[in-house]
Design a protein around this motif. Structure first.
Motif, mmCIF file in Angstrom:
data_model
loop_
_atom_site.group_PDB
_atom_site.id
_atom_site.type_symbol
_atom_site.label_atom_id
_atom_site.label_comp_id
_atom_site.label_asym_id
_atom_site.label_seq_id
_atom_site.Cartn_x
_atom_site.Cartn_y
_atom_site.Cartn_z
ATOM 1 N N THR A 275 0.824 -1.211 0.000
ATOM 2 C CA THR A 275 0.000 0.000 0.000
ATOM 3 C C THR A 275 0.855 1.256 0.000
ATOM 4 O O THR A 275 0.516 2.246 -0.667
ATOM 5 C CB THR A 275 -0.935 0.000 1.222
ATOM 6 O OG1 THR A 275 -1.724 -1.199 1.199
ATOM 7 C CG2 THR A 275 -1.868 1.199 1.205
ATOM 8 N N SER A 276 1.945 1.246 0.734
ATOM 9 C CA SER A 276 2.805 2.429 0.782
ATOM 10 C C SER A 276 3.417 2.709 -0.585
ATOM 11 O O SER A 276 3.520 3.870 -1.009
ATOM 12 C CB SER A 276 3.896 2.261 1.837
ATOM 13 O OG SER A 276 4.731 1.149 1.556
ATOM 14 N N PHE A 277 3.800 1.660 -1.319
ATOM 15 C CA PHE A 277 4.316 1.873 -2.676
ATOM 16 C C PHE A 277 3.215 2.403 -3.598
ATOM 17 O O PHE A 277 3.460 3.272 -4.454
ATOM 18 C CB PHE A 277 4.886 0.576 -3.243
ATOM 19 C CG PHE A 277 6.261 0.258 -2.753
ATOM 20 C CD1 PHE A 277 7.282 1.203 -2.798
ATOM 21 C CD2 PHE A 277 6.564 -0.990 -2.223
ATOM 22 C CE1 PHE A 277 8.557 0.922 -2.351
ATOM 23 C CE2 PHE A 277 7.845 -1.292 -1.760
ATOM 24 C CZ PHE A 277 8.844 -0.329 -1.822
ATOM 25 N N ALA A 278 1.989 1.901 -3.430
ATOM 26 C CA ALA A 278 0.872 2.389 -4.247
ATOM 27 C C ALA A 278 0.605 3.866 -3.960
ATOM 28 O O ALA A 278 0.367 4.658 -4.886
ATOM 29 C CB ALA A 278 -0.382 1.556 -3.971
ATOM 30 N N LEU A 279 0.660 4.260 -2.683
ATOM 31 C CA LEU A 279 0.428 5.658 -2.328
ATOM 32 C C LEU A 279 1.557 6.558 -2.811
ATOM 33 O O LEU A 279 1.345 7.740 -3.082
ATOM 34 C CB LEU A 279 0.280 5.784 -0.808
ATOM 35 C CG LEU A 279 -1.000 5.199 -0.211
ATOM 36 C CD1 LEU A 279 -0.936 5.224 1.309
ATOM 37 C CD2 LEU A 279 -2.223 5.982 -0.696
ATOM 38 N N ALA A 280 2.757 6.008 -2.903
ATOM 39 C CA ALA A 280 3.869 6.801 -3.420
ATOM 40 C C ALA A 280 3.683 7.086 -4.909
ATOM 41 O O ALA A 280 4.028 8.167 -5.389
ATOM 42 C CB ALA A 280 5.186 6.066 -3.184
ATOM 43 N N ARG A 281 3.145 6.109 -5.628
ATOM 44 C CA ARG A 281 2.909 6.302 -7.069
ATOM 45 C C ARG A 281 1.688 7.172 -7.324
ATOM 46 O O ARG A 281 1.675 7.986 -8.254
ATOM 47 C CB ARG A 281 2.726 4.945 -7.768
ATOM 48 C CG ARG A 281 3.999 4.145 -7.903
ATOM 49 C CD ARG A 281 3.735 2.831 -8.628
ATOM 50 N NE ARG A 281 3.186 3.053 -9.967
ATOM 51 C CZ ARG A 281 3.923 3.294 -11.040
ATOM 52 N NH1 ARG A 281 5.235 3.337 -10.949
ATOM 53 N NH2 ARG A 281 3.344 3.468 -12.215
ATOM 54 N N ARG A 282 0.653 7.005 -6.496
ATOM 55 C CA ARG A 282 -0.580 7.776 -6.675
ATOM 56 C C ARG A 282 -0.995 8.381 -5.334
ATOM 57 O O ARG A 282 -1.828 7.822 -4.631
ATOM 58 C CB ARG A 282 -1.686 6.886 -7.236
ATOM 59 C CG ARG A 282 -1.343 6.252 -8.567
ATOM 60 C CD ARG A 282 -2.561 5.656 -9.233
ATOM 61 N NE ARG A 282 -3.583 6.650 -9.485
ATOM 62 C CZ ARG A 282 -4.649 6.446 -10.282
ATOM 63 N NH1 ARG A 282 -4.777 5.288 -10.897
ATOM 64 N NH2 ARG A 282 -5.555 7.381 -10.451
ATOM 65 N N PRO A 283 -0.421 9.522 -4.979
ATOM 66 C CA PRO A 283 -0.768 10.172 -3.703
ATOM 67 C C PRO A 283 -2.250 10.555 -3.659
ATOM 68 O O PRO A 283 -2.883 10.760 -4.708
ATOM 69 C CB PRO A 283 0.126 11.423 -3.684
ATOM 70 C CG PRO A 283 1.198 11.168 -4.686
ATOM 71 C CD PRO A 283 0.592 10.277 -5.722
ATOM 72 N N LEU A 284 -2.761 10.660 -2.451
ATOM 73 C CA LEU A 284 -4.155 11.066 -2.280
ATOM 74 C C LEU A 284 -4.299 12.540 -2.658
ATOM 75 O O LEU A 284 -3.669 13.408 -2.057
ATOM 76 C CB LEU A 284 -4.590 10.849 -0.825
ATOM 77 C CG LEU A 284 -4.550 9.403 -0.330
ATOM 78 C CD1 LEU A 284 -4.933 9.334 1.137
ATOM 79 C CD2 LEU A 284 -5.470 8.519 -1.151
ATOM 80 N N THR A 285 -5.130 12.818 -3.652
ATOM 81 C CA THR A 285 -5.306 14.197 -4.118
ATOM 82 C C THR A 285 -6.713 14.718 -3.865
ATOM 83 O O THR A 285 -7.036 15.838 -4.259
ATOM 84 C CB THR A 285 -5.006 14.290 -5.626
ATOM 85 O OG1 THR A 285 -5.838 13.357 -6.331
ATOM 86 C CG2 THR A 285 -3.543 13.959 -5.901
ATOM 87 N N SER A 286 -7.549 13.923 -3.228
ATOM 88 C CA SER A 286 -8.900 14.387 -2.910
ATOM 89 C C SER A 286 -9.440 13.585 -1.732
ATOM 90 O O SER A 286 -9.113 12.410 -1.560
ATOM 91 C CB SER A 286 -9.837 14.236 -4.123
ATOM 92 O OG SER A 286 -10.005 12.874 -4.450
ATOM 93 N N ARG A 287 -10.218 14.261 -0.893
ATOM 94 C CA ARG A 287 -10.925 13.643 0.235
ATOM 95 C C ARG A 287 -9.995 12.804 1.101
ATOM 96 O O ARG A 287 -10.345 11.717 1.554
ATOM 97 C CB ARG A 287 -12.093 12.795 -0.269
ATOM 98 C CG ARG A 287 -13.083 13.561 -1.145
ATOM 99 C CD ARG A 287 -14.286 12.701 -1.461
ATOM 100 N NE ARG A 287 -15.111 12.513 -0.282
ATOM 101 C CZ ARG A 287 -16.078 11.580 -0.188
ATOM 102 N NH1 ARG A 287 -16.285 10.751 -1.208
ATOM 103 N NH2 ARG A 287 -16.788 11.468 0.902
#
Length: 415
Positions: A275-287
């Protein structure tokens, strides 16, 4: 469609920035060395004493320095170059491990000497942990921070997965070699930190006073987003302590082997790492705030599922989901704590946060053991999971500003 001059520039990846790569590798090595130390020290203490009480004292030797030194550690992190502090802490940890290597090799090292070295390492970690957290926002541009926080979490999870296995392998070769390797890893981490270039200048020094020492608590109290993030972390960790009871589940409920227990222990970290690698590639940009509360709720639901499961594969899935949800909420919380805090205050606020998280980890294990002894193992885990869901619902209403956070990249520190 916006005009070309209105299109925002692409956010630079932290992985393309040499300063962050040094930071990430240094954090991975330092955390990994600490994980290896925990395994080697635990095996050696039990071999020397054959006492579970002595094993428990290892945690106490780390807990006492944290309680005594966390507040001054935060103040130090805000007064001096944070790279220097981290390097010094890692050098002290390397020297302590080297002393353990020499003592083990020469045969004079006993339990009391190991406890003394563990206390020294615990004191160094007390200064290192909040300083590293406060250092990260100065390493990368502000636009890269959400990805950087996720990758920093991946460093911790990588070390958590790999470190214990390496520690067990090194112990087979003997404690002297194991401790020598630990010293080398800490020393390498220290060298890497020394080469980090900062995006922003280190904070200015402030004369130490009682007011400045306690200003981290005051800042947290006066800023609802920071207070909500830290207190949510505190109570979610306190109640969601299912992993403390994994040995009981492995033996009595899932009827698996010690190898199975190891796989169960690795499952949350594996879910968190992916999950941390996924968030690094696609950071949370809404909500981001809403997603954080949903993740805490999912953590509670996964805890309940694990508590009720009698199937080994289902338990693995539940633990992996638990870890994934935990790291998602943790990335949002840690990002907000850092981004909503001025650089000159980050060390003190990070120190208070570290103290609360460390204390809740210790008390969470105690809470799990206590409720298990009173109500049974399965009810204890289920109660903890239900409590975590309730906390997520309550905090979403008590801290609406935290719930309404949208894009993490725009949650810049005031002042």
């Amino acid at each position: 469609m916006p005009a070309p001059d209105q299109v925002p520039p692409p956010v630079p990846s932290p992985l393309r920035q040499p300063a962050f790569l040094r930071f990430w590798l240094a954090r991975t090595l330092s955390t990994g060395a600490f994980q290896i130390t925990a395994v080697v020290v635990g095996w050696q203490i039990f071999t020397l004493t054959n006492s579970t009480l002595e094993l428990g004292l290892i945690g106490l030797m780390q807990f006492i320095p944290m309680i005594l030194l966390t507040i001054p550690a935060g103040h130090v992190a805000d007064q001096y170059d944070r790279r220097t502090i981290v390097r010094a802490c890692q050098a002290v940890e390397a020297l302590a491990a080297a002393a353990l290597a020499v003592g083990s090799y020469q045969g004079w090292l006993g339990a009391h000497g190991i406890f003394a070295a563990v206390a020294v390492i615990g004191a160094a970690r007390t200064f290192e942990s909040p300083t590293v957290s406060a250092l990260l926002p100065g390493v990368v541009p502000a636009a890269s921070l959400p990805s950087a926080f996720a990758l920093s979490a991946s460093a911790i999870q990588t070390a958590t997965i790999v470190g214990p296995a390496v520690g067990g392998a090194l112990y087979i070769a003997g404690p002297p070699l194991a401790y020598a390797a630990i010293a080398a890893v800490f020393a390498l981490a220290s060298l890497l930190v020394g080469g980090i270039a900062l995006e922003r200048a280190p904070p200015k020094r402030e004369p130490p006073t009682v007011k400045s020492l306690l200003s981290g608590f005051v800042y947290i109290r006066d800023h609802s987003i920071v207070l909500g993030a830290i207190s949510l972390d505190l109570f979610a960790v306190l109640l969601g302590g299912a992993t403390a009871l994994l040995p009981v589940y492995a033996q009595d409920i899932l009827h698996t082997t010690p190898v199975g227990l190891g796989v169960l222990r690795a499952a949350p970290a594996a879910g968190a790492l992916l999950t941390s690698f996924a968030l690094a590639r696609r950071p949370l940009t809404s909500r981001a705030g809403v997603k954080m509360f949903l993740a805490v709720g999912l953590f509670g639901v996964a805890t309940i599922a694990f508590g009720l499961s009698t199937s080994f594969p289902l338990s693995l899935v539940a633990l992996a989901v638990l870890g994934a949800a935990d790291v998602l909420s943790m990335v949002v919380r840690s990002s907000l704590v850092q981004l909503q805090t001025p650089d000159a205050m980050r060390g003190r606020v990070s120190a208070v946060n570290s103290m609360f998280v460390g204390t809740s980890n210790q008390l969470g294990e105690f809470e799990s053991g206590l409720t298990a002894s009173l109500f049974g193992t399965v009810p204890a885990v289920v109660i903890g999971g239900v409590g975590t869901v309730v906390v997520a619902l309550l905090w979403s209403r008590m801290f609406p500003a935290l719930r309404d956070v949208d894009d993490l990249a725009k949650a810049h520190a005031p002042g």
